[in-house]
Design an enzyme around this catalytic site. Structure first.
Site, mmCIF file in Angstrom:
data_model
loop_
_atom_site.group_PDB
_atom_site.id
_atom_site.type_symbol
_atom_site.label_atom_id
_atom_site.label_comp_id
_atom_site.label_asym_id
_atom_site.label_seq_id
_atom_site.Cartn_x
_atom_site.Cartn_y
_atom_site.Cartn_z
ATOM 1 N N ASP A 171 28.820 20.786 13.535
ATOM 2 C CA ASP A 171 29.574 21.472 14.584
ATOM 3 C C ASP A 171 30.839 20.675 14.900
ATOM 4 O O ASP A 171 30.789 19.472 15.163
ATOM 5 C CB ASP A 171 28.699 21.604 15.824
ATOM 6 C CG ASP A 171 29.299 22.544 16.859
ATOM 7 O OD1 ASP A 171 30.491 22.869 16.735
ATOM 8 O OD2 ASP A 171 28.576 22.944 17.783
ATOM 9 N N SER B 274 28.958 23.896 24.788
ATOM 10 C CA SER B 274 30.370 23.724 24.487
ATOM 11 C C SER B 274 31.117 23.252 25.735
ATOM 12 O O SER B 274 30.779 22.222 26.314
ATOM 13 C CB SER B 274 30.941 25.030 23.919
ATOM 14 O OG SER B 274 32.263 24.886 23.499
#
Length: 528
Positions: free
Chosen positions: A495, A443
């Site tokens: 995602d 991330s």
């Protein structure tokens, strides 16, 4: 859409947003009215006590007042259901009805105060009547308080600073006066958003970096919402319409023709090797999160596994620093990676805006020095994420147009300074000089790892990066082309983080505006 204008200012609520609140209030008021009427009819013969005339008058006036309020709220609900999202014409009488409804709060407050005063004076009447009066007074004040809270919630600080289009049309906005007006509105919007961000992140701190992050985040939000007249329910309705539209397209779309392409033997071997590397190094990216992620992934056994390490004191030959007083983080790191304590060169859980936690370890299985950068896990990290404007990156390479995400670039620069200036990498390679450098992250950590890899490409030509779900909008095109030979990105399914960028949000806003403009249904039918 647009927001309602009351008392000469715009509010963060549309005229078609009052159906559900109105129905709820109508339900409460009708039950309340029936209860008061029943109380009066059943016990009016018991009101011949001292002060009973006052209570009788109180109940009669309250019954009449509630009947008027019920009629007004019913009218508000009926009008709010008319028209469409972009056609508020059939609801033009809504403002007058709301003025009437707000005016009715004055006699209601007065009557609730008188009821409380009369009960306080100790009127000697039937206990049931007294309890009923107490209940009506309590309900009155609860509804009044909830209305005040609602008004505070839908209050728009910029509502009194709207920029109406002049009679000459939008082209008149090019004038000097209009430019000054729009600049003033933009400055006011940025100031409002900065105040909101500071309030939400009041515990973060007030250093220079944090103030810069507050300003950057406020600029992002004010720019995104400044050119629309959307209220929150419009955005929700637009997202619902887009979802319906996408489902319809997906259901009616012919299945795509599947073209199979088998990779050659060498390509298949390389792919298998990279997938194995991704599986291996993902453990380091997960370990950088410390004990919270470990407990989340092992809810039943995690605490038992690392509990013994939380209070254990160790002496170390290496520089292990940063926010780990009870070793809980380090216990989870050992469990996640499978390494030994002596394999770690540096562990830091220092966490501030633009400064991310990271760890450096010797991975003897893959013969690599691994730098793992933690992803988003705190308000400071969120502010780093939201500093989304681009800034130039100073790199020692022959690449033109080097731009990157500002917040992530600053975070990568911080880790770079720690690794180089503090001699952390030098210490690692003095122990294992033949190992190669591998940088990983997930991330936000993946974005910082990618930029850190580009920065370290000069002194460490063999460096390689494994970025798991890196954020979109991270690098300019030239940097992407330069880095794609030594950075491997892995994205799992749908995602949202690798697809989230300022450009995509602008596209989403345009789609919401378009689908709302073409909607011919009232908003109420999109909410049920």
């Amino acid at each position: 859409m647009p927001g309602m204008v009351l008392f000469g200012r715009r509010w963060a609520i549309a005229s078609d947003d009052l159906v559900f609140p109105g129905v709820f209030e109508l339900f409460v008021r009708v039950l309340w009215w029936i209860g008061i009427l029943t109380l009066y009819l059943m016990h009016r013969g018991k009101l011949d006590c001292p002060g009973g005339v006052l209570l009788s008058s109180y109940l009669i006036v309250l019954i009449i007042l509630l009947a008027v309020i019920i009629c007004t709220v019913s009218a508000i609900v009926c009008v709010s259901m008319k028209g469409t999202i972009c056609n508020p014409g059939p609801r033009k009488s809504m403002s007058k009805l709301l003025y009437v409804r707000l005016a009715l709060f004055l006699p209601e407050m007065v009557w609730a105060s008188l009821g409380a005063a009369w009960i306080e004076d100790g009127v000697q009447c039937d206990r049931t009547v007294g309890n009923g009066i107490i209940a009506t007074v309590a309900v009155s004040w609860i509804i009044i308080a909830s209305t005040v809270v609602t008004i505070v919630i839908v209050f728009d600080p910029l509502g009194g600073k709207m920029a109406p289009y002049p009679p000459a049309g939008p082209h008149h906005l090019d004038s000097h006066e209009s430019s000054q007006l729009l600049n003033g509105l933009k400055t006011a919007a940025t100031s409002v958003w900065e105040t909101r961000v500071k309030f939400l992140c009041c515990c973060v701190g007030k250093d220079d970096r944090t103030r810069v992050a507050f300003s950057s985040t406020a600029e992002l939000f004010s720019t995104y919402f400044s050119d629309t007249d959307l209220v929150p329910s419009d955005i929700a309705a637009g997202l619902a319409l887009l979802h319906q539209q996408q489902d319809s397209i997906r259901n009616n779309q012919e299945p795509d023709e599947v073209v199979s392409h088998s990779p050659g033997p060498s390509q298949e071997a390389d792919l298998d090797a990279e997938l194995e590397n991704c599986r291996h190094y993902m453990q380091f990216a997960a370990a950088a999160y410390g004990w919270p992620l470990y407990i989340y992934r092992n809810p039943f056994t995690g605490l038992c596994r690392i509990g013994g390490d939380c209070c254990r004191s160790r002496t170390t030959d290496y520089d292990l620093v940063g926010g780990d007083q009870l070793n809980c983080h380090f216990g989870s790191i050992l469990q996640t990676t499978g390494l030994q304590y002596r394999d770690f060169i540096h562990v830091s859980f220092h966490d501030k805006v633009y400064e991310l936690p990271f760890l450096v370890a010797l991975d003897h299985r893959k013969e690599s020095v691994v730098v793992a950068v933690r992803g988003t896990m705190s308000l400071q990290d969120i502010l780093t994420d939201l500093s989304a404007e681009s800034e130039p990156v100073d790199l020692e390479c022959e690449v033109q147009d080097c731009w990157a995400h500002k917040g992530i670039s600053q975070a990568a620069r911080y880790v770079y300074r720690r690794l180089i200036n503090d001699g952390i990498l030098s210490q690692a390679f003095s122990i294992a000089p033949e190992y190669r450098l591998v940088i990983v992250g997930h991330s936000l950590g993946a974005g910082a790892a990618a930029l850190l890899t580009i920065m370290l490409r000069g002194p460490y030509p063999r460096v390689r990066c494994y970025a798991f779900s890196p954020p979109r909008g991270l690098l300019s095109k030239s940097l992407y082309e330069y880095s794609k030979t030594f950075i491997v990105s892995l994205v799992l399914g749908k995602d949202v983080i690798p697809r989230l960028s300022v450009t995509n949000l602008e596209d989403l806003k345009r789609r919401i505006l378009r689908v709302i403009a073409h909607c011919n249904k009232p908003k109420i039918w999109l909410q049920v």
